[in-house]
Design a protein around this motif. Structure first.
Motif, PDB file in Angstrom:
ATOM      1  N   TRP A 256      76.051  63.299  61.116  1.00  0.00           N
ATOM      2  CA  TRP A 256      76.866  62.075  61.114  1.00  0.00           C
ATOM      3  C   TRP A 256      77.027  61.566  59.692  1.00  0.00           C
ATOM      4  CZ3 TRP A 256      75.234  57.531  64.835  1.00  0.00           C
ATOM      5  CH2 TRP A 256      76.113  56.459  64.694  1.00  0.00           C
ATOM      6  N   ARG A 257      78.267  61.396  59.286  1.00  0.00           N
ATOM      7  CA  ARG A 257      78.523  60.688  58.019  1.00  0.00           C
ATOM      8  C   ARG A 257      79.692  59.746  58.232  1.00  0.00           C
ATOM      9  NH1 ARG A 257      79.995  64.140  52.945  1.00  0.00           N
ATOM     10  NH2 ARG A 257      81.499  62.651  52.128  1.00  0.00           N
ATOM     11  N   GLY A 258      79.434  58.467  58.102  1.00  0.00           N
ATOM     12  CA  GLY A 258      80.498  57.460  58.263  1.00  0.00           C
ATOM     13  C   GLY A 258      81.201  57.618  59.601  1.00  0.00           C
ATOM     14  N   PRO A 259      82.528  57.815  59.568  1.00  0.00           N
ATOM     15  CA  PRO A 259      83.315  57.804  60.810  1.00  0.00           C
ATOM     16  C   PRO A 259      83.450  59.164  61.485  1.00  0.00           C
ATOM     17  CG  PRO A 259      84.772  57.851  58.912  1.00  0.00           C
ATOM     18  CD  PRO A 259      83.377  57.845  58.366  1.00  0.00           C
ATOM     19  N   ILE A 260      82.724  60.170  60.972  1.00  0.00           N
ATOM     20  CA  ILE A 260      82.850  61.533  61.520  1.00  0.00           C
ATOM     21  C   ILE A 260      81.483  62.000  62.006  1.00  0.00           C
ATOM     22  CG2 ILE A 260      83.435  63.941  60.949  1.00  0.00           C
ATOM     23  CD1 ILE A 260      85.477  62.835  58.950  1.00  0.00           C
ATOM     24  N   VAL A 261      81.449  62.535  63.221  1.00  0.00           N
ATOM     25  CA  VAL A 261      80.169  62.991  63.787  1.00  0.00           C
ATOM     26  C   VAL A 261      80.350  64.395  64.357  1.00  0.00           C
ATOM     27  CG1 VAL A 261      78.276  62.482  65.372  1.00  0.00           C
ATOM     28  CG2 VAL A 261      79.582  60.593  64.364  1.00  0.00           C
ATOM     29  N   MET A 262      79.655  65.356  63.745  1.00  0.00           N
ATOM     30  CA  MET A 262      79.753  66.751  64.175  1.00  0.00           C
ATOM     31  C   MET A 262      78.351  67.249  64.561  1.00  0.00           C
ATOM     32  SD  MET A 262      83.019  67.016  63.781  1.00  0.00           S
ATOM     33  CE  MET A 262      83.377  68.745  64.044  1.00  0.00           C
ATOM     34  N   GLU A 266      77.613  71.631  57.770  1.00  0.00           N
ATOM     35  CA  GLU A 266      78.763  72.430  57.327  1.00  0.00           C
ATOM     36  C   GLU A 266      80.049  71.896  57.951  1.00  0.00           C
ATOM     37  OE1 GLU A 266      75.872  73.832  58.528  1.00  0.00           O
ATOM     38  OE2 GLU A 266      75.178  74.239  56.483  1.00  0.00           O
ATOM     39  N   GLU A 267      79.998  71.572  59.237  1.00  0.00           N
ATOM     40  CA  GLU A 267      81.190  71.039  59.923  1.00  0.00           C
ATOM     41  C   GLU A 267      81.601  69.686  59.339  1.00  0.00           C
ATOM     42  OE1 GLU A 267      80.281  72.971  64.356  1.00  0.00           O
ATOM     43  OE2 GLU A 267      79.585  70.958  63.842  1.00  0.00           O
ATOM     44  N   LEU A 268      80.603  68.922  58.948  1.00  0.00           N
ATOM     45  CA  LEU A 268      80.846  67.608  58.351  1.00  0.00           C
ATOM     46  C   LEU A 268      81.527  67.769  56.987  1.00  0.00           C
ATOM     47  CD1 LEU A 268      80.009  64.949  59.624  1.00  0.00           C
ATOM     48  CD2 LEU A 268      77.864  65.072  58.350  1.00  0.00           C
ATOM     49  N   GLN A 269      80.961  68.683  56.158  1.00  0.00           N
ATOM     50  CA  GLN A 269      81.533  68.926  54.829  1.00  0.00           C
ATOM     51  C   GLN A 269      82.958  69.444  54.950  1.00  0.00           C
ATOM     52  OE1 GLN A 269      78.500  71.547  53.389  1.00  0.00           O
ATOM     53  NE2 GLN A 269      77.322  69.888  52.447  1.00  0.00           N
ATOM     54  N   PHE A 270      83.175  70.329  55.912  1.00  0.00           N
ATOM     55  CA  PHE A 270      84.499  70.900  56.152  1.00  0.00           C
ATOM     56  C   PHE A 270      85.493  69.787  56.529  1.00  0.00           C
ATOM     57  CE2 PHE A 270      87.576  73.024  59.035  1.00  0.00           C
ATOM     58  CZ  PHE A 270      88.117  73.933  58.136  1.00  0.00           C
ATOM     59  N   ALA A 271      85.055  68.872  57.392  1.00  0.00           N
ATOM     60  CA  ALA A 271      85.932  67.772  57.837  1.00  0.00           C
ATOM     61  C   ALA A 271      86.330  66.883  56.658  1.00  0.00           C
ATOM     62  CB  ALA A 271      85.226  66.946  58.912  1.00  0.00           C
ATOM     63  N   PHE A 272      85.361  66.531  55.804  1.00  0.00           N
ATOM     64  CA  PHE A 272      85.686  65.664  54.664  1.00  0.00           C
ATOM     65  C   PHE A 272      86.564  66.393  53.637  1.00  0.00           C
ATOM     66  CE2 PHE A 272      82.442  62.925  56.439  1.00  0.00           C
ATOM     67  CZ  PHE A 272      82.991  61.671  56.207  1.00  0.00           C
ATOM     68  N   ARG A 273      86.333  67.735  53.500  1.00  0.00           N
ATOM     69  CA  ARG A 273      87.191  68.512  52.587  1.00  0.00           C
ATOM     70  C   ARG A 273      88.626  68.511  53.126  1.00  0.00           C
ATOM     71  NH1 ARG A 273      84.040  72.911  52.024  1.00  0.00           N
ATOM     72  NH2 ARG A 273      85.269  74.261  53.362  1.00  0.00           N
ATOM     73  N   GLU A 274      88.765  68.705  54.434  1.00  0.00           N
ATOM     74  CA  GLU A 274      90.107  68.675  55.035  1.00  0.00           C
ATOM     75  C   GLU A 274      90.785  67.321  54.839  1.00  0.00           C
ATOM     76  OE1 GLU A 274      90.729  71.879  58.467  1.00  0.00           O
ATOM     77  OE2 GLU A 274      89.836  70.010  59.193  1.00  0.00           O
ATOM     78  N   TYR A 275      89.989  66.251  54.949  1.00  0.00           N
ATOM     79  CA  TYR A 275      90.549  64.903  54.770  1.00  0.00           C
ATOM     80  C   TYR A 275      91.070  64.736  53.340  1.00  0.00           C
ATOM     81  CZ  TYR A 275      90.923  59.811  55.059  1.00  0.00           C
ATOM     82  OH  TYR A 275      91.390  58.511  55.045  1.00  0.00           O
ATOM     83  N   GLU A 276      90.264  65.223  52.359  1.00  0.00           N
ATOM     84  CA  GLU A 276      90.684  65.123  50.958  1.00  0.00           C
ATOM     85  C   GLU A 276      91.913  65.976  50.678  1.00  0.00           C
ATOM     86  OE1 GLU A 276      87.203  66.147  48.662  1.00  0.00           O
ATOM     87  OE2 GLU A 276      86.143  64.450  49.599  1.00  0.00           O
ATOM     88  N   GLU A 277      91.982  67.133  51.319  1.00  0.00           N
ATOM     89  CA  GLU A 277      93.077  68.077  51.042  1.00  0.00           C
ATOM     90  C   GLU A 277      94.315  67.804  51.881  1.00  0.00           C
ATOM     91  OE1 GLU A 277      91.206  71.837  51.688  1.00  0.00           O
ATOM     92  OE2 GLU A 277      90.137  71.798  49.767  1.00  0.00           O
ATOM     93  N   GLY A 278      94.220  66.839  52.814  1.00  0.00           N
ATOM     94  CA  GLY A 278      95.401  66.489  53.615  1.00  0.00           C
ATOM     95  C   GLY A 278      95.646  67.417  54.799  1.00  0.00           C
ATOM     96  N   THR A 279      94.620  68.166  55.219  1.00  0.00           N
ATOM     97  CA  THR A 279      94.796  69.067  56.374  1.00  0.00           C
ATOM     98  C   THR A 279      93.947  68.632  57.576  1.00  0.00           C
ATOM     99  OG1 THR A 279      93.044  70.495  55.489  1.00  0.00           O
ATOM    100  CG2 THR A 279      95.302  71.082  54.915  1.00  0.00           C
ATOM    101  N   PHE A 280      93.523  67.382  57.551  1.00  0.00           N
ATOM    102  CA  PHE A 280      92.597  66.864  58.563  1.00  0.00           C
ATOM    103  C   PHE A 280      93.236  66.768  59.957  1.00  0.00           C
ATOM    104  CE2 PHE A 280      90.461  63.260  60.716  1.00  0.00           C
ATOM    105  CZ  PHE A 280      89.139  63.670  60.610  1.00  0.00           C
ATOM    106  N   ILE A 281      94.496  66.308  59.971  1.00  0.00           N
ATOM    107  CA  ILE A 281      95.164  66.070  61.262  1.00  0.00           C
ATOM    108  C   ILE A 281      95.679  67.386  61.851  1.00  0.00           C
ATOM    109  CG2 ILE A 281      97.153  64.912  62.326  1.00  0.00           C
ATOM    110  CD1 ILE A 281      94.804  63.072  61.594  1.00  0.00           C
TER     111      ILE A 281
END
Ligand code: FE2
Length: 285
Positions: A256-262, A266-281
Motif C-alpha cells: 500500500w502506498r497512498g491511493p494505490i493498494v496492490m 513491484e506492482e506498486l512501483q509499476f503502478a506509480f511508474r505508469e502514472y508518471e508516464e501517462g499509461t496508468f488508465i
C-alpha cells in the motif's frame, strides 16, 4: 465459539490531514492492516469549519481498491478520467470500484453551512485488482429503511436486513454496510457470517456492543468484533447511531502506498511508474 460476537478492540478515531490539506478523523488505516481485512480504511470527514475541508482532494489516482463515499450533509463534487462528473449529495452513496485505475478529484462542498460524510476503502483480491473501473451511484431515495423492531431504524446500503436488500450489489468482498439508529434503550441484533470481519463506527449518542461488561462507546469510537454468528448493540438513554460493516477477508499480502493498494512492491512501483508516464488508465480514458 460464542454465538454473539464479543468486542475484540475499541479504537478511537485519530486526527490526520489528507488530500490538499483536509483535516479529518481516521477510524482505521494502514497501521491496522490486516485486522480489518477486507477493509483498508475508514475516514470520517464530518467538519464544522470550511477551512478544514474546502481544499478537498484534487486529482489523484486509485488502483486495486474500491472507495465508498457516504454523505450525511453537504456534497462531494466528483470528476474522473473516464469523463464522469457529478456530485454525491446528503444521504447518497458512491461505491467506486477503481480496479485497474481511475484518476479523479473529490471536492467537499457545504450545504446550509454543513458538510460531512465518510469514505471507506475496500480491498480487491489479486483476481480483481485490474478489473475494469465501475461505479454504483446510489441516491438517497434508493436506500431502503428497515425497522426490525421498535426504536431500531436501519438504512441498508449494502447487504440485507430481514430480507430487504441494499442497492449496492456484486461486490467481491460480500460486504454489508448499514447505517443504524437506535432510540433510547433499544437493541440491535444482527446475524453475521462466521469468519467474516465485522466492526461498527459510532457517529452519535452512546451505547454498548458488549452485553457482559457494558462498556459504553460514543462518537468516533470504532468497535472491532471477535468471531461469532451475530452482533448485538444496546443504546443508552440518549439513543445511539453507528455505521455497521462486515465483509469476507481476502487473506492476501497488502502492498500500500497512498491511493494505490496492490499485492507486491513491484506492482506498486509499476503502478506509480505508469502514472508518471501517462499509461496508468487502461479503460475509458
Ligand atoms: Fe479518491
Amino acid at each position: 465459539m460464542t454465538q454473539v460476537r464479543t468486542v475484540e478492540r475499541v479504537l478511537r478515531a485519530y486526527r490526520t490531514v489528507e488530500g490538499a490539506g483536509v483535516r479529518l478523523y481516521r477510524a482505521f488505516g494502514s497501521y491496522e492492516v490486516p485486522q480489518f481485512d477486507p477493509f483498508l480504511m475508514l475516514d470520517d470527514f464530518r467538519a464544522q469549519r470550511p477551512e478544514d475541508y474546502l481544499a478537498g482532494f484534487p486529482t489523484h489516482p486509485h488502483r486495486g481498491i474500491e472507495t465508498v463515499t457516504y454523505m450525511l450533509h453537504g456534497s462531494v463534487e466528483h470528476k474522473d478520467s473516464m469523463g464522469n462528473a457529478g456530485s454525491v449529495n446528503a444521504g447518497d452513496v458512491q461505491w467506486m470500484s477503481a480496479g485497474s485505475g481511475i484518476i479523479h478529484s473529490e471536492m467537499p462542498k457545504p450545504s446550509k453551512g454543513r458538510m460531512g460524510g465518510f469514505q471507506l476503502w475496500v480491498n480487491l483480491p489479486r483476481s480483481h485488482k485490474m478489473m475494469d473501473p465501475r461505479y454504483q451511484e446510489i441516491t438517497r431515495d434508493q436506500i431502503p429503511t428497515v425497522t426490525p423492531r421498535k426504536g431500531v431504524t436501519i438504512r441498508v446500503i449494502c447487504g440485507s436486513v430481514q430480507g430487504v436488500k441494499g442497492p449496492v450489489r456484486d461486490i467481491v468482498a460480500d460486504p454489508e454496510y448499514l447505517d443504524v439508529t437506535l432510540g433510547p434503550d433499544a437493541v440491535f441484533s444482527h446475524q453475521v457470517r462466521e469468519g467474516y470481519t465485522a466492526f461498527a463506527y459510532v457517529i452519535s449518542g452512546e451505547g454498548t456492543f458488549d452485553p457482559k461488561d457494558g462498556y459504553q462507546v460514543n462518537n468516533r469510537d470504532l468497535v472491532l468484533f471477535g468471531n461469532g454468528l451475530s452482533v448485538r448493540g444496546l443504546s443508552s438513554g440518549r439513543g445511539f447511531r453507528f455505521l455497521f460493516f462486515s465483509g469476507k477477508p481476502i487473506h492476501e499480502p497488502v502492498a500500500w502506498r497512498g491511493p494505490i493498494v496492490m499485492n507486491t512492491t513491484e506492482e506498486l512501483q509499476f503502478a506509480f511508474r505508469e502514472y508518471e508516464e501517462g499509461t496508468f488508465i487502461k479503460k475509458g480514458a
